[in-house]
Design a protein around this motif. Structure first.
Motif, PDB file in Angstrom:
ATOM      1  N   UNK A  42      60.639  35.971   0.318  1.00  0.00           N
ATOM      2  CA  UNK A  42      61.211  35.030  -0.846  1.00  0.00           C
ATOM      3  C   UNK A  42      61.362  33.517  -0.316  1.00  0.00           C
ATOM      4  N   UNK A  43      61.097  33.376   0.827  1.00  0.00           N
ATOM      5  CA  UNK A  43      60.963  31.997   1.689  1.00  0.00           C
ATOM      6  C   UNK A  43      59.577  31.958   2.403  1.00  0.00           C
ATOM      7  N   UNK A  44      58.936  30.813   2.016  1.00  0.00           N
ATOM      8  CA  UNK A  44      57.625  30.835   2.869  1.00  0.00           C
ATOM      9  C   UNK A  44      57.609  29.591   3.572  1.00  0.00           C
ATOM     10  N   UNK A  45      57.368  29.646   5.235  1.00  0.00           N
ATOM     11  CA  UNK A  45      57.506  28.217   5.802  1.00  0.00           C
ATOM     12  C   UNK A  45      55.883  28.307   6.395  1.00  0.00           C
ATOM     13  N   UNK A  46      55.575  27.135   6.242  1.00  0.00           N
ATOM     14  CA  UNK A  46      53.998  26.740   6.581  1.00  0.00           C
ATOM     15  C   UNK A  46      54.128  25.386   6.990  1.00  0.00           C
ATOM     16  N   UNK A  47      52.880  25.116   7.895  1.00  0.00           N
ATOM     17  CA  UNK A  47      52.674  23.818   8.083  1.00  0.00           C
ATOM     18  C   UNK A  47      51.181  23.328   7.438  1.00  0.00           C
ATOM     19  N   UNK A  48      51.121  21.909   7.423  1.00  0.00           N
ATOM     20  CA  UNK A  48      49.953  21.233   6.701  1.00  0.00           C
ATOM     21  C   UNK A  48      48.693  21.990   7.082  1.00  0.00           C
ATOM     22  N   UNK A  49      48.440  22.123   8.586  1.00  0.00           N
ATOM     23  CA  UNK A  49      47.170  22.805   8.815  1.00  0.00           C
ATOM     24  C   UNK A  49      47.143  24.344   8.275  1.00  0.00           C
TER      25      UNK A  49
ATOM     26  N   UNK B 267      65.879  46.842   3.591  1.00  0.00           N
ATOM     27  CA  UNK B 267      66.653  45.570   3.290  1.00  0.00           C
ATOM     28  C   UNK B 267      67.353  45.824   2.036  1.00  0.00           C
ATOM     29  N   UNK B 268      68.598  45.903   1.630  1.00  0.00           N
ATOM     30  CA  UNK B 268      69.054  45.510   0.361  1.00  0.00           C
ATOM     31  C   UNK B 268      69.034  44.286  -0.448  1.00  0.00           C
ATOM     32  N   UNK B 269      69.205  44.309  -1.677  1.00  0.00           N
ATOM     33  CA  UNK B 269      68.883  43.069  -2.334  1.00  0.00           C
ATOM     34  C   UNK B 269      69.971  42.469  -3.215  1.00  0.00           C
ATOM     35  N   UNK B 270      71.256  42.996  -2.679  1.00  0.00           N
ATOM     36  CA  UNK B 270      72.289  42.926  -3.606  1.00  0.00           C
ATOM     37  C   UNK B 270      73.177  41.547  -3.145  1.00  0.00           C
ATOM     38  N   UNK B 271      72.819  40.823  -1.957  1.00  0.00           N
ATOM     39  CA  UNK B 271      73.588  39.949  -1.689  1.00  0.00           C
ATOM     40  C   UNK B 271      72.739  38.269  -1.387  1.00  0.00           C
ATOM     41  N   UNK B 272      71.588  38.522  -2.107  1.00  0.00           N
ATOM     42  CA  UNK B 272      70.968  37.404  -2.226  1.00  0.00           C
ATOM     43  C   UNK B 272      70.193  37.190  -0.666  1.00  0.00           C
TER      44      UNK B 272
ATOM     45  N   UNK C   3      71.140  43.751   7.249  1.00  0.00           N
ATOM     46  CA  UNK C   3      70.593  42.340   7.585  1.00  0.00           C
ATOM     47  C   UNK C   3      70.714  41.427   6.485  1.00  0.00           C
ATOM     48  N   UNK C   4      71.166  40.327   6.406  1.00  0.00           N
ATOM     49  CA  UNK C   4      71.329  39.290   5.420  1.00  0.00           C
ATOM     50  C   UNK C   4      70.097  38.376   5.610  1.00  0.00           C
TER      51      UNK C   4
END
Length: 294
Positions: free
Chosen positions: A172-179, A140-145, A114-115
């Motif tokens: 490593x990416x967080x998605x959140x809304x204002x509420x 998940x591996x971490x070698x391909x970002x 999985x990428x």
């Protein structure tokens, strides 16, 4: 470079005023990723019942691949009501199949290919699915970002500070809304701080590559170390907003994986989400001017 993209968590029926529609953020995400030409999978569980069979048939009809186990629990159902602005309110049934996603050898093998994976807080309300999600992230591996996107998706009272902290450490990416950001700020002790400052705090504290903040009609932001992208929300005729956030995430991740700059990926995500708002349900077919990424 392997580009398998996984949406992991709840698969269910959204029971809307006009009837039931296939739903669940991971399935919405994976479906829209597939429309951008990437190899996507949905990981979840359904019951050995009529609704479960219908979910599997619907995935097949939409060309959506996945590892969806059949388990001895009822298939998930959510009663959705819409307010005058088309904003959904959810009544999410408990003790259902997607609360019990097993960690299998096939799932372990998928994790190693999985990428990017997108997961949320809702499917972590139960121990079984929470442990499965965490095993997957660790495998998940971490070698391909690799991208591990935590689309926080707070629903009802189905979250704890502990689960949120653990997920933010693993993503490593967080998605959140204002509420949601206001809720998180209360939990984590950041009251009285400007919304953008709260985002910079979270970006640094959890060593994130990106933080995506959506603010409804007030636009959206993508924070990366040292930079921020802002896009206004287009004015469109809203049918409903079900799945709009998932389509935003899918478009953004697809664009990033295809090498687009953050600002361009952000622009595409906003346009995709706006289009989904003009359609009924979470999984409309996207027009070529979006999926062609022009």
């Amino acid at each position: 470079m392997n580009h398998i993209v996984v949406g992991m968590g709840e698969a269910l029926w959204d029971v809307l005023p006009e009837g039931k529609k296939l739903g669940g953020a991971p399935a919405n995400f994976a479906y829209h990723v597939s429309q951008f030409g990437l190899d996507s999978r949905v990981v979840s569980a359904v019951g050995d019942d009529k609704l479960g069979v219908e979910i599997l048939e619907s995935f097949k009809a939409k060309g959506l691949n996945g590892l969806v186990e059949t388990v001895p629990y009822p298939t998930g159902v959510v009663q959705v009501t819409l307010d005058d602005a088309g904003v959904p309110c959810y009544d999410i049934k408990e003790g259902v199949a997607w609360d019990n996603i097993p960690y299998t050898l096939s799932l372990d093998n998928l994790a190693r290919q999985t990428r990017a994976v997108c997961f949320g807080s809702l499917a972590q309300r139960s121990v079984v699915s929470r442990e499965t999600i965490n095993h997957f992230l660790d495998a998940m591996p971490d070698d391909n970002g690799q991208l591990k996107i935590f689309d926080i998706n707070l629903r009802q009272n189905f979250y704890t500070k502990e689960v949120l902290c653990q997920s933010m450490r693993k993503c490593n990416i967080l998605k959140i809304n204002d509420e949601e950001l206001v809720t998180i700020s209360r939990l984590f002790g950041y009251p009285g701080i400007d919304l953008q400052d709260k985002c910079w705090i979270l970006l640094g504290k959890y060593d994130l590559k990106m933080l995506i903040l959506t603010c409804g009609v007030n636009g959206s932001y993508v924070f990366t170390p040292g930079r921020v992208s802002f896009q206004e929300t287009p004015h469109v005729q809203v049918a409903d907003t079900v799945g709009a956030g998932d389509s935003f995430t899918a478009a953004f991740v697809s664009a990033i994986l295809k090498g687009m700059p953050v600002e361009d990926a952000h622009r595409l995500a906003v346009a995709t989400s706006a289009y989904v708002c003009t359609q009924n349900g979470a999984m409309p077919v996207l027009p070529y001017e979006l999926t062609g990424m022009k």
